[in-house]
Design an enzyme around this catalytic site. Sequence first.
Site, PDB file in Angstrom:
ATOM      1  N   HIS A  96       0.806  -1.216   0.000  1.00  0.00           N
ATOM      2  CA  HIS A  96       0.000   0.000   0.000  1.00  0.00           C
ATOM      3  C   HIS A  96       0.839   1.266   0.000  1.00  0.00           C
ATOM      4  O   HIS A  96       0.320   2.366  -0.242  1.00  0.00           O
ATOM      5  CB  HIS A  96      -0.964  -0.006   1.189  1.00  0.00           C
ATOM      6  CG  HIS A  96      -2.315   0.517   0.845  1.00  0.00           C
ATOM      7  ND1 HIS A  96      -3.463   0.125   1.492  1.00  0.00           N
ATOM      8  CD2 HIS A  96      -2.723   1.412  -0.082  1.00  0.00           C
ATOM      9  CE1 HIS A  96      -4.510   0.755   0.985  1.00  0.00           C
ATOM     10  NE2 HIS A  96      -4.091   1.539   0.022  1.00  0.00           N
ATOM     11  N   ASP A 138     -10.015  -1.015   3.393  1.00  0.00           N
ATOM     12  CA  ASP A 138      -8.871  -1.668   4.032  1.00  0.00           C
ATOM     13  C   ASP A 138      -9.316  -2.294   5.344  1.00  0.00           C
ATOM     14  O   ASP A 138     -10.143  -1.722   6.064  1.00  0.00           O
ATOM     15  CB  ASP A 138      -7.797  -0.614   4.312  1.00  0.00           C
ATOM     16  CG  ASP A 138      -6.391  -1.178   4.408  1.00  0.00           C
ATOM     17  OD1 ASP A 138      -6.202  -2.173   5.146  1.00  0.00           O
ATOM     18  OD2 ASP A 138      -5.477  -0.613   3.787  1.00  0.00           O
ATOM     19  N   HIS A 183      -7.268  -2.482   7.712  1.00  0.00           N
ATOM     20  CA  HIS A 183      -6.415  -1.789   8.674  1.00  0.00           C
ATOM     21  C   HIS A 183      -6.558  -0.283   8.508  1.00  0.00           C
ATOM     22  O   HIS A 183      -6.991   0.197   7.461  1.00  0.00           O
ATOM     23  CB  HIS A 183      -4.960  -2.221   8.471  1.00  0.00           C
ATOM     24  CG  HIS A 183      -4.786  -3.708   8.458  1.00  0.00           C
ATOM     25  ND1 HIS A 183      -4.849  -4.445   7.293  1.00  0.00           N
ATOM     26  CD2 HIS A 183      -4.596  -4.584   9.465  1.00  0.00           C
ATOM     27  CE1 HIS A 183      -4.692  -5.740   7.591  1.00  0.00           C
ATOM     28  NE2 HIS A 183      -4.535  -5.847   8.897  1.00  0.00           N
ATOM     29  N   ASP A 221      -4.032   1.931   8.531  1.00  0.00           N
ATOM     30  CA  ASP A 221      -2.882   2.538   7.849  1.00  0.00           C
ATOM     31  C   ASP A 221      -2.594   3.933   8.391  1.00  0.00           C
ATOM     32  O   ASP A 221      -2.216   4.839   7.647  1.00  0.00           O
ATOM     33  CB  ASP A 221      -3.109   2.579   6.334  1.00  0.00           C
ATOM     34  CG  ASP A 221      -3.139   1.190   5.721  1.00  0.00           C
ATOM     35  OD1 ASP A 221      -2.863   0.214   6.432  1.00  0.00           O
ATOM     36  OD2 ASP A 221      -3.455   1.082   4.523  1.00  0.00           O
ATOM     37  N   HIS A 238       3.803   0.420   5.064  1.00  0.00           N
ATOM     38  CA  HIS A 238       2.468   0.262   4.478  1.00  0.00           C
ATOM     39  C   HIS A 238       1.357   0.471   5.517  1.00  0.00           C
ATOM     40  O   HIS A 238       0.205   0.692   5.142  1.00  0.00           O
ATOM     41  CB  HIS A 238       2.308  -1.083   3.757  1.00  0.00           C
ATOM     42  CG  HIS A 238       2.168  -2.280   4.638  1.00  0.00           C
ATOM     43  ND1 HIS A 238       1.649  -3.475   4.179  1.00  0.00           N
ATOM     44  CD2 HIS A 238       2.471  -2.481   5.948  1.00  0.00           C
ATOM     45  CE1 HIS A 238       1.639  -4.366   5.169  1.00  0.00           C
ATOM     46  NE2 HIS A 238       2.141  -3.790   6.231  1.00  0.00           N
ATOM     47  N   ASP A 286      -7.447  -2.095  -0.914  1.00  0.00           N
ATOM     48  CA  ASP A 286      -6.565  -3.117  -0.365  1.00  0.00           C
ATOM     49  C   ASP A 286      -7.367  -4.415  -0.321  1.00  0.00           C
ATOM     50  O   ASP A 286      -8.428  -4.486   0.317  1.00  0.00           O
ATOM     51  CB  ASP A 286      -6.118  -2.699   1.040  1.00  0.00           C
ATOM     52  CG  ASP A 286      -5.058  -3.606   1.625  1.00  0.00           C
ATOM     53  OD1 ASP A 286      -5.094  -4.822   1.349  1.00  0.00           O
ATOM     54  OD2 ASP A 286      -4.207  -3.108   2.398  1.00  0.00           O
ATOM     55  N   ASP A 334      -7.087  -6.896   1.333  1.00  0.00           N
ATOM     56  CA  ASP A 334      -7.334  -7.491   2.650  1.00  0.00           C
ATOM     57  C   ASP A 334      -8.622  -6.976   3.291  1.00  0.00           C
ATOM     58  O   ASP A 334      -9.017  -7.447   4.349  1.00  0.00           O
ATOM     59  CB  ASP A 334      -6.132  -7.337   3.583  1.00  0.00           C
ATOM     60  CG  ASP A 334      -5.859  -5.922   4.074  1.00  0.00           C
ATOM     61  OD1 ASP A 334      -6.768  -5.078   4.087  1.00  0.00           O
ATOM     62  OD2 ASP A 334      -4.699  -5.655   4.469  1.00  0.00           O
ATOM     63  N   GLU A 393      -1.752  -4.956  -2.365  1.00  0.00           N
ATOM     64  CA  GLU A 393      -1.512  -6.003  -1.370  1.00  0.00           C
ATOM     65  C   GLU A 393      -1.867  -7.412  -1.845  1.00  0.00           C
ATOM     66  O   GLU A 393      -2.076  -8.311  -1.028  1.00  0.00           O
ATOM     67  CB  GLU A 393      -2.224  -5.693  -0.050  1.00  0.00           C
ATOM     68  CG  GLU A 393      -1.741  -4.416   0.633  1.00  0.00           C
ATOM     69  CD  GLU A 393      -0.364  -4.531   1.296  1.00  0.00           C
ATOM     70  OE1 GLU A 393       0.190  -5.650   1.377  1.00  0.00           O
ATOM     71  OE2 GLU A 393       0.149  -3.480   1.734  1.00  0.00           O
TER      72      GLU A 393
END
Length: 299
Positions: free
Chosen positions: A98, A121, A123, A125, A138, A226, A228, A271
């Site tokens: 990322h 995402d 997460h 970030d 990232h 992303d 994920d 990712e």
Amino acid sequence: MSRVSLLGVPLDLGSGRRGTDMGPSAIRYAQLQAELAALGHEVQDLGNVSFPVAERLEEGDPKARYADAIARVAEEVDRLTTAAFRQGTLPVVLGGDHSLSLGSVAAAVRCRPEVGLLWLDAHGDFNTPEVSPSGNVHGMVLACLVGVGPPALVRVGGFGPKLPPGRCALVGVRQLDPGERELLRESGVAVFTMKDVDRYGLAEVVQRALEVATRGGTCPLHVSLDLDVVDPVHAPGVGTPSPGGLSYREVHLAMELVADCGRLVSMDVVEVNPILDEHNRTARLATELVASALGKRIL
């Protein structure tokens, strides 16, 4: 239909796990160009940015590992994506971790100053070197884009911050580090967690996020996806998988709503890690999602 430019960024310096450098090749192998051409888009593949080999680099500050090298790659992403914008195309940047978004968002802001950001995402970030438990860049990218982080990363493209927090919306988050959580709460970024998705439904959450990022449908949109954000059941080949994510249909719906809003000007897909994938499933999903964002419909 539109003209689309593809740019690969074989970058894995920002993560603690090797393999995302092969993501662009995996997505191309999943026939992204053919999928978009079938929708009527004119597609140009710009190839890959030049990329340093990790084994030949110094890690540097352990609190922001490889930050200088990442900044150099992001500068190249910015340069090539800016050129794609100026040729009148819609850039789709293929990752890679990322960290590449430091460059693609810089280009989007330079060429479309009113642009807003939809960040999908698992997460936040939103770490900084001071609070990051890993030092992986990232996990700092969104914070850097709004001006919080190492100067070399914040000022990719020669300016920073890139965006005010009020033009950024984060969707699908479910895994935050403690210090990051506090920073994100105070940031002004619109955050929609998986609890919000469960409570209100994905369609409502994405519509709210798009309202923030496009300021009521009046401004251009950059999407940073992303993989994920998707549950690992459907997207096993990602750098940092996290259970409890979006379903296959939910993430497609998110991209379909992006297409419906009519404001998309650029996009990242990041990712994808083929080393951890199963028969290229995650790269195929990435291809499908780009197609949905660029107008593929069920009916």
